[in-house]
Scaffold this motif. Structure first.
Motif: not given
Length: 263
Positions: A240-247, A166-174
Protein backbone atom coordinates in the motif's frame (compact mmCIF):
# COMPACT_ATOMS: atom_id res chain seq x y z
CA UNK A 1 -32.83 -0.40 69.78
CA UNK A 2 -31.51 0.41 66.31
CA UNK A 3 -29.84 -2.38 64.35
CA UNK A 4 -27.84 -2.19 61.11
CA UNK A 5 -28.26 -4.59 58.21
CA UNK A 6 -24.73 -5.54 57.13
CA UNK A 7 -25.57 -6.30 53.51
CA UNK A 8 -27.46 -3.05 53.07
CA UNK A 9 -24.61 -1.13 54.70
CA UNK A 10 -22.10 -2.59 52.24
CA UNK A 11 -24.33 -1.72 49.31
CA UNK A 12 -24.60 1.87 50.53
CA UNK A 13 -20.83 2.17 51.00
CA UNK A 14 -20.18 0.82 47.49
CA UNK A 15 -22.65 3.26 45.93
CA UNK A 16 -21.10 6.17 47.80
CA UNK A 17 -17.56 5.17 46.80
CA UNK A 18 -18.55 4.99 43.12
CA UNK A 19 -20.03 8.48 43.37
CA UNK A 20 -16.90 9.80 45.12
CA UNK A 21 -14.58 8.11 42.62
CA UNK A 22 -16.32 9.65 39.60
CA UNK A 23 -16.44 13.04 41.34
CA UNK A 24 -12.68 12.93 42.00
CA UNK A 25 -11.97 12.02 38.36
CA UNK A 26 -13.92 15.08 37.24
CA UNK A 27 -12.45 17.35 39.89
CA UNK A 28 -8.85 16.45 38.97
CA UNK A 29 -9.50 16.31 35.21
CA UNK A 30 -8.32 12.68 35.09
CA UNK A 31 -11.61 11.67 33.48
CA UNK A 32 -10.20 12.79 30.10
CA UNK A 33 -7.65 9.98 30.35
CA UNK A 34 -10.45 7.42 30.23
CA UNK A 35 -13.21 8.74 27.98
CA UNK A 36 -13.74 11.09 25.06
CA UNK A 37 -14.51 14.58 26.49
CA UNK A 38 -17.81 14.72 24.58
CA UNK A 39 -19.09 11.96 26.89
CA UNK A 40 -18.06 13.69 30.11
CA UNK A 41 -21.62 14.80 30.83
CA UNK A 42 -22.74 11.15 30.83
CA UNK A 43 -20.23 10.26 33.55
CA UNK A 44 -21.38 13.32 35.51
CA UNK A 45 -24.93 12.01 35.32
CA UNK A 46 -23.65 8.60 36.48
CA UNK A 47 -21.97 10.13 39.55
CA UNK A 48 -25.21 11.94 40.47
CA UNK A 49 -27.18 8.72 39.95
CA UNK A 50 -24.83 6.78 42.25
CA UNK A 51 -25.25 9.47 44.91
CA UNK A 52 -29.04 9.39 44.52
CA UNK A 53 -29.06 5.59 44.89
CA UNK A 54 -26.89 5.93 47.99
CA UNK A 55 -29.51 8.13 49.68
CA UNK A 56 -32.22 5.68 48.63
CA UNK A 57 -30.17 2.88 50.19
CA UNK A 58 -29.52 4.58 53.55
CA UNK A 59 -32.99 3.91 55.12
CA UNK A 60 -32.65 0.22 54.25
CA UNK A 61 -29.57 -0.05 56.47
CA UNK A 62 -31.50 0.36 59.73
CA UNK A 63 -34.11 -1.61 61.62
CA UNK A 64 -35.67 -1.17 65.07
CA UNK A 65 -35.85 -4.86 65.94
CA UNK A 66 -33.31 -7.65 65.81
CA UNK A 67 -36.07 -9.86 64.43
CA UNK A 68 -36.52 -7.44 61.56
CA UNK A 69 -32.98 -8.06 60.36
CA UNK A 70 -34.48 -10.71 58.13
CA UNK A 71 -37.65 -8.74 57.40
CA UNK A 72 -38.69 -5.80 55.33
CA UNK A 73 -37.37 -2.28 55.44
CA UNK A 74 -38.86 1.01 54.34
CA UNK A 75 -37.64 0.61 50.74
CA UNK A 76 -38.28 -3.09 50.22
CA UNK A 77 -37.75 -6.59 51.57
CA UNK A 78 -34.56 -8.54 52.14
CA UNK A 79 -35.74 -11.79 53.68
CA UNK A 80 -32.93 -14.20 54.46
CA UNK A 81 -30.14 -11.85 53.47
CA UNK A 82 -28.89 -10.91 56.91
CA UNK A 83 -27.07 -13.32 59.15
CA UNK A 84 -26.04 -15.46 56.20
CA UNK A 85 -23.05 -13.73 54.72
CA UNK A 86 -22.37 -16.55 52.27
CA UNK A 87 -19.55 -16.97 49.78
CA UNK A 88 -21.81 -15.68 47.01
CA UNK A 89 -21.96 -12.34 48.84
CA UNK A 90 -18.18 -12.19 49.14
CA UNK A 91 -17.78 -12.94 45.42
CA UNK A 92 -20.49 -10.53 44.25
CA UNK A 93 -19.33 -7.63 46.45
CA UNK A 94 -15.71 -8.37 45.57
CA UNK A 95 -16.39 -8.19 41.82
CA UNK A 96 -18.41 -5.01 42.16
CA UNK A 97 -15.72 -3.42 44.34
CA UNK A 98 -12.80 -4.44 42.11
CA UNK A 99 -12.94 -1.31 39.88
CA UNK A 100 -12.99 0.85 43.01
CA UNK A 101 -9.96 -0.89 44.53
CA UNK A 102 -8.02 -0.57 41.28
CA UNK A 103 -9.04 3.07 40.86
CA UNK A 104 -8.20 4.15 44.40
CA UNK A 105 -5.10 2.01 45.05
CA UNK A 106 -3.22 1.88 41.74
CA UNK A 107 -1.79 4.78 39.71
CA UNK A 108 -3.19 5.44 36.26
CA UNK A 109 -0.99 4.43 33.32
CA UNK A 110 -1.48 5.84 29.85
CA UNK A 111 -1.22 3.59 26.80
CA UNK A 112 2.19 3.55 25.16
CA UNK A 113 4.34 1.63 22.69
CA UNK A 114 3.62 -1.85 24.07
CA UNK A 115 -0.14 -1.37 23.81
CA UNK A 116 0.17 0.21 20.34
CA UNK A 117 2.12 -2.78 19.01
CA UNK A 118 -0.30 -5.22 20.63
CA UNK A 119 -3.34 -3.55 19.05
CA UNK A 120 -1.66 -2.74 15.76
CA UNK A 121 -0.95 0.63 14.17
CA UNK A 122 -3.26 2.22 11.61
CA UNK A 123 -1.47 3.53 8.49
CA UNK A 124 -4.44 4.07 6.17
CA UNK A 125 -8.06 5.16 6.46
CA UNK A 126 -10.72 2.56 7.10
CA UNK A 127 -13.31 1.72 4.44
CA UNK A 128 -15.99 3.55 6.42
CA UNK A 129 -13.86 6.71 6.58
CA UNK A 130 -12.93 6.43 2.90
CA UNK A 131 -16.61 6.41 1.93
CA UNK A 132 -17.02 9.87 3.45
CA UNK A 133 -15.41 11.46 0.41
CA UNK A 134 -17.02 14.88 0.82
CA UNK A 135 -15.63 15.36 4.31
CA UNK A 136 -12.20 14.01 3.33
CA UNK A 137 -11.99 16.26 0.27
CA UNK A 138 -12.88 19.30 2.37
CA UNK A 139 -10.07 18.47 4.82
CA UNK A 140 -7.65 17.91 1.95
CA UNK A 141 -8.38 21.30 0.41
CA UNK A 142 -7.96 23.06 3.76
CA UNK A 143 -4.61 21.37 4.34
CA UNK A 144 -3.33 22.06 0.82
CA UNK A 145 -3.97 25.78 1.34
CA UNK A 146 -1.60 25.83 4.32
CA UNK A 147 2.08 26.55 3.73
CA UNK A 148 3.02 24.00 6.40
CA UNK A 149 1.00 21.43 8.32
CA UNK A 150 1.04 21.73 12.11
CA UNK A 151 -0.74 18.80 13.72
CA UNK A 152 -2.03 19.31 17.26
CA UNK A 153 -4.75 17.72 19.39
CA UNK A 154 -7.67 19.59 17.79
CA UNK A 155 -6.79 18.80 14.16
CA UNK A 156 -4.72 15.63 14.47
CA UNK A 157 -7.41 13.12 13.52
CA UNK A 158 -8.89 15.05 10.60
CA UNK A 159 -5.43 15.80 9.22
CA UNK A 160 -4.29 12.22 9.68
CA UNK A 161 -7.25 10.85 7.74
CA UNK A 162 -6.76 13.30 4.88
CA UNK A 163 -3.05 12.51 4.60
CA UNK A 164 -3.65 8.77 4.71
CA UNK A 165 -6.46 8.92 2.15
CA UNK A 166 -4.52 11.00 -0.43
CA UNK A 167 -0.80 10.76 0.41
CA UNK A 168 0.47 11.67 -3.07
CA UNK A 169 -1.25 15.08 -2.97
CA UNK A 170 0.91 16.16 -0.02
CA UNK A 171 4.34 15.16 -1.26
CA UNK A 172 6.84 17.90 -0.41
CA UNK A 173 4.57 19.51 2.20
CA UNK A 174 6.34 20.57 5.43
CA UNK A 175 4.85 19.04 8.58
CA UNK A 176 5.29 19.44 12.33
CA UNK A 177 3.78 17.08 14.91
CA UNK A 178 4.33 15.38 18.26
CA UNK A 179 3.97 11.76 19.29
CA UNK A 180 5.69 8.78 20.85
CA UNK A 181 8.03 6.48 18.97
CA UNK A 182 7.52 2.79 18.28
CA UNK A 183 9.36 0.21 16.19
CA UNK A 184 6.84 -1.73 14.09
CA UNK A 185 8.06 -4.98 12.52
CA UNK A 186 4.88 -6.39 10.93
CA UNK A 187 6.00 -6.24 7.28
CA UNK A 188 9.36 -4.55 7.63
CA UNK A 189 10.97 -2.78 10.54
CA UNK A 190 9.94 0.85 10.53
CA UNK A 191 10.07 3.70 13.02
CA UNK A 192 6.69 5.30 13.57
CA UNK A 193 5.55 8.45 15.37
CA UNK A 194 2.27 7.50 16.96
CA UNK A 195 -0.74 8.81 18.85
CA UNK A 196 -3.68 6.97 20.41
CA UNK A 197 -7.09 7.90 19.01
CA UNK A 198 -9.96 7.57 21.51
CA UNK A 199 -13.40 7.39 19.90
CA UNK A 200 -15.52 6.67 22.98
CA UNK A 201 -13.20 5.45 25.76
CA UNK A 202 -9.69 4.07 26.08
CA UNK A 203 -11.05 0.53 25.72
CA UNK A 204 -11.83 1.20 22.04
CA UNK A 205 -8.75 3.33 21.35
CA UNK A 206 -6.33 2.51 18.56
CA UNK A 207 -2.91 3.76 17.55
CA UNK A 208 -2.25 5.62 14.30
CA UNK A 209 0.78 7.42 12.98
CA UNK A 210 3.35 8.12 10.30
CA UNK A 211 6.44 6.22 9.27
CA UNK A 212 9.60 8.25 9.87
CA UNK A 213 12.67 8.23 7.66
CA UNK A 214 15.87 9.88 8.80
CA UNK A 215 19.49 9.65 7.73
CA UNK A 216 20.34 8.79 11.33
CA UNK A 217 18.13 6.05 12.73
CA UNK A 218 15.61 7.15 15.33
CA UNK A 219 15.44 3.58 16.59
CA UNK A 220 16.16 2.85 20.23
CA UNK A 221 13.86 5.67 21.36
CA UNK A 222 10.75 3.57 21.78
CA UNK A 223 8.22 5.17 24.15
CA UNK A 224 10.11 8.49 23.90
CA UNK A 225 7.99 11.50 22.96
CA UNK A 226 9.41 13.59 20.11
CA UNK A 227 8.51 16.74 18.27
CA UNK A 228 9.31 16.08 14.63
CA UNK A 229 9.65 18.52 11.74
CA UNK A 230 10.00 17.13 8.24
CA UNK A 231 8.65 16.86 4.73
CA UNK A 232 5.91 14.52 3.58
CA UNK A 233 6.65 11.83 1.02
CA UNK A 234 5.15 8.47 0.05
CA UNK A 235 6.39 4.91 0.41
CA UNK A 236 5.23 1.45 -0.63
CA UNK A 237 4.61 -0.48 2.59
CA UNK A 238 2.85 -3.82 2.78
CA UNK A 239 1.61 -3.38 -0.79
CA UNK A 240 0.00 0.00 0.00
CA UNK A 241 1.18 3.54 -0.75
CA UNK A 242 1.51 5.32 2.57
CA UNK A 243 2.56 8.82 3.70
CA UNK A 244 5.99 9.02 5.32
CA UNK A 245 7.82 11.88 6.97
CA UNK A 246 11.39 12.57 5.90
CA UNK A 247 12.69 14.03 9.15
CA UNK A 248 14.66 17.29 9.05
CA UNK A 249 14.72 18.13 12.77
CA UNK A 250 13.50 16.46 15.94
CA UNK A 251 13.74 16.98 19.68
CA UNK A 252 12.75 15.04 22.75
CA UNK A 253 9.80 16.45 24.69
CA UNK A 254 7.91 15.61 27.86
CA UNK A 255 4.74 13.55 27.40
CA UNK A 256 1.61 15.74 27.51
CA UNK A 257 -0.65 15.54 30.56
CA UNK A 258 -3.27 13.91 28.33
CA UNK A 259 -1.59 11.97 25.52
CA UNK A 260 -4.76 11.01 23.63
CA UNK A 261 -6.45 12.66 20.66
CA UNK A 262 -10.15 12.45 19.87
CA UNK A 263 -12.05 12.20 16.56
Amino acid sequence: MMYIRTNQLLKAVILLLFAVFLFLLHETGEIARFINPQYVHLSQIASILFLFLFFIQVPRMFTNSEDDLCGCGLWGCSHGEEGRFAMKHVISYGLISLPLMIGFLFPFKDFGAAEALKRGVQYQVSQREARDEASLEKNVQELLEQSALVLHRDNFVSSLRALMAYPTRFVGKPILLEGFIIEDCQDEKVTVITRFLVTHCVADSHAAGFILEHEDSLGGREEQWLQVMGVLDVKQHGGVLLPVIRVIEWEEIEPPANPYVYP
